[in-house]
Design a protein around this motif. Structure first.
Motif, PDB file in Angstrom:
ATOM      1  N   GLY A 192     -79.149  11.408 -24.288  1.00 61.36           N
ATOM      2  CA  GLY A 192     -79.305  10.297 -25.311  1.00 61.36           C
ATOM      3  C   GLY A 192     -79.896  10.654 -26.599  1.00 61.36           C
ATOM      4  N   PRO A 193     -79.704   9.872 -27.719  1.00 62.92           N
ATOM      5  CA  PRO A 193     -80.288  10.031 -29.056  1.00 62.92           C
ATOM      6  C   PRO A 193     -81.797  10.121 -29.108  1.00 62.92           C
ATOM      7  N   THR A 194     -82.317  10.986 -29.872  1.00 62.11           N
ATOM      8  CA  THR A 194     -83.697  10.974 -29.956  1.00 62.11           C
ATOM      9  C   THR A 194     -83.833  10.295 -31.270  1.00 62.11           C
ATOM     10  N   ILE A 204     -71.352  11.225 -35.235  1.00 63.14           N
ATOM     11  CA  ILE A 204     -71.008  12.176 -34.460  1.00 63.14           C
ATOM     12  C   ILE A 204     -72.102  12.511 -33.450  1.00 63.14           C
ATOM     13  N   ALA A 205     -73.118  13.058 -34.290  1.00 63.35           N
ATOM     14  CA  ALA A 205     -74.215  13.620 -33.644  1.00 63.35           C
ATOM     15  C   ALA A 205     -74.898  12.471 -32.439  1.00 63.35           C
ATOM     16  N   MET A 206     -74.811  11.394 -33.029  1.00 67.42           N
ATOM     17  CA  MET A 206     -75.421  10.287 -31.777  1.00 67.42           C
ATOM     18  C   MET A 206     -74.437  10.272 -30.667  1.00 67.42           C
ATOM     19  N   LEU A 207     -72.992  10.473 -30.829  1.00 67.24           N
ATOM     20  CA  LEU A 207     -72.135  10.638 -29.849  1.00 67.24           C
ATOM     21  C   LEU A 207     -72.446  11.906 -28.740  1.00 67.24           C
ATOM     22  N   TYR A 208     -72.626  12.796 -29.316  1.00 62.87           N
ATOM     23  CA  TYR A 208     -72.902  13.986 -28.611  1.00 62.87           C
ATOM     24  C   TYR A 208     -74.347  14.085 -27.806  1.00 62.87           C
TER      25      TYR A 208
END
Length: 81
Positions: free
Chosen positions: A47-49, A37-41
């Motif tokens: 973009g993901p860190t 979910i964190a990756m989607l947000y």
């Protein structure tokens, strides 16, 4: 002879014990879902860190490790079956 059916939707003692035995795996799988979910947000903030990716990899590794521990523990398999 007719088999009696449970009249309650409540889990049995054996079912509750099986859930308790599997709780570490359930918790690890929830960590994977939270990381996904964190990756989607993360898309909303560019973009993901590196830390987002690390969190996901660690959560996935934990699921693998806990599942292997459960599989290796005969008492846990007996309670689940």
């Amino acid at each position: 002879m007719r088999k009696l059916r449970r009249t309650s939707d409540e889990p049995t003692v054996a079912e509750l014990a099986a859930i308790e035995d599997e709780w570490p795996l359930i918790e690890a799988e929830l960590d994977v879902v939270n990381a996904e979910i964190a990756m989607l947000y993360a898309a909303d903030r560019g973009g993901p860190t590196v830390l987002d990716w690390r969190r996901l990899r660690r959560a996935e590794a934990r699921v693998t490790r806990v599942a292997a521990e459960l599989a290796a523990n005969p008492a846990a398999r007996k309670a689940v079956a």
